[in-house]
Design a protein around this motif. Structure first.
Motif, mmCIF file in Angstrom:
data_model
loop_
_atom_site.group_PDB
_atom_site.id
_atom_site.type_symbol
_atom_site.label_atom_id
_atom_site.label_comp_id
_atom_site.label_asym_id
_atom_site.label_seq_id
_atom_site.Cartn_x
_atom_site.Cartn_y
_atom_site.Cartn_z
ATOM 1 N N PHE A 95 -1.606 -1.189 7.958
ATOM 2 C CA PHE A 95 -1.751 -0.015 8.805
ATOM 3 C C PHE A 95 -0.793 -0.178 9.972
ATOM 4 O O PHE A 95 -0.333 -1.281 10.259
ATOM 5 N N SER A 132 0.845 -1.193 0.000
ATOM 6 C CA SER A 132 0.000 0.000 0.000
ATOM 7 C C SER A 132 0.880 1.242 0.000
ATOM 8 O O SER A 132 1.886 1.298 0.702
ATOM 9 N N ASN A 179 -4.650 -4.885 3.702
ATOM 10 C CA ASN A 179 -4.229 -3.482 3.686
ATOM 11 C C ASN A 179 -3.399 -3.215 4.934
ATOM 12 O O ASN A 179 -3.827 -3.525 6.041
ATOM 13 N N HIS A 201 -1.403 4.597 4.033
ATOM 14 C CA HIS A 201 -1.904 3.745 5.111
ATOM 15 C C HIS A 201 -2.313 4.593 6.309
ATOM 16 O O HIS A 201 -2.001 5.775 6.373
#
Length: 133
Positions: A115, A68, A113, A71
């Protein structure tokens, strides 16, 4: 001629809107907002407790193919407890970083995804949030 602009959404691609809404609402103490019926099969909009910027979940079947480029960072006053809380919601540990004098975890949501969970950056703002139980 003048105009205005502002950041209104941070968008996260997911393949299951119901699951994503449950995950991110629980992770961020967000609430789902009502949106146009014609858009509900593609989007879910979440209101965050600390900002007028919304999190927009976008349904897609496109596979994730790379890291990604944008983030979210979640700050916490207890790194281990927050990582455990997010894992219980369905996040997975991806990478533990100790660099430049900082320690943080890179997690992945259920759609891969990334983070980050990091130590407190804004103590005054964090102190205004209710504690997780």
């Amino acid at each position: 001629m003048s105009h205005r602009s502002r950041l209104c959404h941070i968008v996260i691609d997911v393949d299951d809107l119901d699951h994503a809404s449950s995950f991110w609402c629980a992770a961020l103490a967000a609430t789902e907002e009502t949106i146009n019926d014609n858009s509900q099969h593609i989007y879910r909009r979440l209101q965050l407790p600390d900002t007028e910027v919304r999190l927009l979940l976008q349904a897609t079947t496109d596979p994730k193919t790379a890291k990604s480029r944008i983030h979210l960072d979640i700050e916490t006053d207890d790194l281990d407890a927050e990582v455990h809380r997010l894992e219980a919601l369905g996040a997975i540990r991806y990478d533990h970083q100790r660099e430049r004098g900082f320690e943080f975890w890179v997690l992945q949501d259920p759609w891969n995804n990334e983070f980050c969970v990091l130590h407190t950056e804004f103590p005054t703002l964090l102190s205004q949030r209710p504690a997780w139980t």
